[in-house]
Design an enzyme around this catalytic site. Structure first.
Site, short mmCIF file in Angstrom:
data_model
loop_
_atom_site.label_atom_id
_atom_site.label_comp_id
_atom_site.label_asym_id
_atom_site.label_seq_id
_atom_site.Cartn_x
_atom_site.Cartn_y
_atom_site.Cartn_z
N GLU A 12 38.98 40.67 32.66
CA GLU A 12 38.93 39.72 33.77
C GLU A 12 37.63 38.96 33.65
O GLU A 12 36.56 39.55 33.49
CB GLU A 12 38.99 40.47 35.11
CG GLU A 12 38.83 39.52 36.30
CD GLU A 12 39.05 40.16 37.66
OE1 GLU A 12 39.20 41.40 37.73
OE2 GLU A 12 39.08 39.40 38.66
N ASN B 179 39.93 34.16 38.02
CA ASN B 179 40.17 34.09 39.46
C ASN B 179 40.17 32.65 39.94
O ASN B 179 39.23 31.91 39.66
CB ASN B 179 39.07 34.85 40.21
CG ASN B 179 39.12 36.33 39.92
OD1 ASN B 179 39.93 37.06 40.49
ND2 ASN B 179 38.28 36.78 38.99
N GLU C 51 44.44 34.74 38.57
CA GLU C 51 44.50 35.73 39.65
C GLU C 51 44.35 35.03 40.99
O GLU C 51 43.42 34.26 41.19
CB GLU C 51 43.35 36.76 39.51
CG GLU C 51 43.47 37.62 38.29
CD GLU C 51 42.55 38.84 38.34
OE1 GLU C 51 41.96 39.14 39.40
OE2 GLU C 51 42.42 39.51 37.30
N GLU D 159 42.71 48.40 39.63
CA GLU D 159 41.33 47.93 39.65
C GLU D 159 40.40 49.01 40.19
O GLU D 159 40.84 49.86 40.97
CB GLU D 159 41.20 46.75 40.59
CG GLU D 159 41.67 45.45 40.05
CD GLU D 159 41.12 44.30 40.89
OE1 GLU D 159 40.27 43.58 40.37
OE2 GLU D 159 41.54 44.15 42.05
P1 C2E Z 1 38.11 40.64 42.26
O1 C2E Z 1 38.80 39.51 41.59
O2 C2E Z 1 38.94 41.63 43.00
O3 C2E Z 1 37.22 41.30 41.12
C1 C2E Z 1 36.98 42.67 41.01
C2 C2E Z 1 35.59 43.01 41.51
O4 C2E Z 1 35.46 44.43 41.47
C3 C2E Z 1 34.47 42.49 40.62
O5 C2E Z 1 33.38 42.21 41.47
C4 C2E Z 1 34.14 43.69 39.74
O6 C2E Z 1 32.84 43.67 39.22
C5 C2E Z 1 34.31 44.81 40.73
N1 C2E Z 1 34.61 46.07 40.06
C6 C2E Z 1 35.24 46.26 38.88
N2 C2E Z 1 35.38 47.56 38.59
C7 C2E Z 1 34.84 48.24 39.62
C8 C2E Z 1 34.68 49.65 39.90
O7 C2E Z 1 35.07 50.52 39.15
N3 C2E Z 1 34.08 49.96 41.09
C9 C2E Z 1 33.63 49.01 41.97
N4 C2E Z 1 33.04 49.41 43.07
N5 C2E Z 1 33.76 47.67 41.72
C10 C2E Z 1 34.36 47.30 40.57
P2 C2E Z 1 32.59 40.83 41.37
O8 C2E Z 1 32.41 40.42 39.95
O9 C2E Z 1 31.37 40.97 42.24
O10 C2E Z 1 33.60 39.80 42.02
C11 C2E Z 1 33.90 39.86 43.40
C12 C2E Z 1 34.98 38.88 43.77
O11 C2E Z 1 34.55 37.53 43.62
C13 C2E Z 1 36.23 38.99 42.87
O12 C2E Z 1 37.02 40.06 43.31
C14 C2E Z 1 36.86 37.64 43.10
O13 C2E Z 1 37.62 37.62 44.30
C15 C2E Z 1 35.66 36.73 43.27
N6 C2E Z 1 35.39 36.04 42.00
C16 C2E Z 1 34.82 36.50 40.88
N7 C2E Z 1 34.77 35.57 39.91
C17 C2E Z 1 35.35 34.46 40.44
C18 C2E Z 1 35.61 33.13 39.94
O14 C2E Z 1 35.32 32.77 38.78
N8 C2E Z 1 36.21 32.24 40.81
C19 C2E Z 1 36.56 32.61 42.09
N9 C2E Z 1 37.17 31.69 42.86
N10 C2E Z 1 36.33 33.84 42.59
C20 C2E Z 1 35.73 34.75 41.78
MG MG Z 2 40.25 39.26 40.42
MG MG Z 3 40.78 42.36 42.66
MG MG Z 4 38.59 42.10 45.23
#
Ligand code: C2E
Ligand code: MG
Ligand code: MG
Ligand code: MG
Length: 268
Positions: free
Chosen positions: A37, A94, A126, A213
């Site tokens: 991802e 995403n 996504e 996830e």
């Molecule tokens: P998401 O799409 O549900 O992404 C998964 C989030 O869970 C990611 O946080 C990831 O680092 C985190 N994660 C993965 N494995 C684990 C785990 O084992 N334990 C825990 N506690 N967390 C884990 P991240 O990178 O901080 O992203 C947060 C949210 O921000 C994403 O949730 C998504 O909704 C948004 N996001 C991230 N990148 C983009 C992007 O390029 N564009 C947009 N529009 N939204 C984004």
């Molecule tokens: Mg995602």
């Molecule tokens: Mg997610």
């Molecule tokens: Mg999420």
């Protein structure tokens, strides 16, 4: 959490400070890496790296998310095509539904398929369940155009919204991503375990792939294998990595930080 302003985001966009990290996804059947991802990070001029929670919601409210997404897309396609990720892996990206309210993003992706040899099967978008429910018909129209071209569509954070069944039947989803909260709670009670088991079975019967996830522990991993889930993503395998580290992880999983693919049982 760091407080940022809309003007700082605008300045970050002008200076190309937004970059993509990649979090590996592994097959629970072969233990091989099958994809990743793409997750945005903000590399500030002072060297700090900000997570999307600190700026994506503000960018959405200030209508800056479309600019951010369009700035990340060439980076993503470059990584997929020029760095060879697209040859073997499916990378998910995403998007917010406001990215799909007008056809600009859709056209940019379709154009990359035609002119940059982006294999459509290498890209999956996504969208969260909640956003899918709140969006208008033009969003679904653009989604259908991308889906007809072979781009995958994942329902993100599955299990925390309301009317999944209806959305699942109306939209051309190819994958559901079990929300990390659901994964975290699935071992707490027999009821939660049953919800996860039957969600996986339902998705498979609908012809959808299931990605779990937030998989952090060996017990969660083992439960998911037993429940028939085929793909996992989470800190047990690896945190999101910068491109170079992600490529190294794919080439030599056991030499990198994170856990060696195929040896997850030895992890804890
Ligand atoms: P998401 O799409 O549900 O992404 C998964 C989030 O869970 C990611 O946080 C990831 O680092 C985190 N994660 C993965 N494995 C684990 C785990 O084992 N334990 C825990 N506690 N967390 C884990 P991240 O990178 O901080 O992203 C947060 C949210 O921000 C994403 O949730 C998504 O909704 C948004 N996001 C991230 N990148 C983009 C992007 O390029 N564009 C947009 N529009 N939204 C984004
Ligand atoms: Mg995602
Ligand atoms: Mg997610
Ligand atoms: Mg999420």
């Amino acid at each position: 959490m760091v407080n940022v302003t809309a003007d700082e985001i605008r300045s970050g966009l002008r200076n190309n400070e937004f970059i993509l990290y990649y979090q590996p996804k592994a097959s629970l059947i072969t233990n091989r890496i099958v994809g990743a991802e793409a997750l945005v990070r903000w590399r500030r001029p002072d060297g700090t790296i900000l997570s999307p929670g600190a700026f994506v919601p503000l960018a959405e409210r200030e209508r800056l998310i479309n600019r951010l997404t369009l700035q990340l897309l060439p980076q993503l396609i470059g990584d997929l095509v020029d760095h060879g990720l697209a040859d073997q892996l499916c990378i998910s990206f995403n998007v917010s539904t406001c990215d799909l309210e007008d056809p600009v993003l859709t056209h940019a992706i379709l154009d990359a398929i035609l002119t940059q040899r982006l294999p459509p099967a290498a890209l999956e978008l996504e969208i969260t369940e909640t956003q899918a429910l709140q969006s208008g018909p033009e969003v679904l129209g653009n989604i259908r155009a991308l889906s007809d071209a072979g781009i995958g569509l994942a329902m993100d954070d599955y299990g925390i919204g309301y009317s999944s069944m209806d959305t699942l039947s109306q939209w051309p989803f190819t994958t559901i991503k079990l929300d990390q909260g659901i994964v975290e709670r699935m071992l707490d009670s027999p009821k939660n375990a049953t919800i996860v088991r039957s969600s996986i079975r339902l998705a498979h019967e609908l012809g959808l792939e299931v990605v779990a996830e937030g998989v952090e522990t060996v017990s969660q991993h083992d439960f998911l294998v037993e429940a028939g889930c085929r793909i996992a993503q989470g800190f047990l395998l690896s945190r999101p990595l910068p491109l170079a580290e992600f490529k190294a992880f794919c080439a030599h999983p056991s030499h990198c930080r994170g856990l060696p693919v195929g040896l997850v049982h030895m992890a804890i």
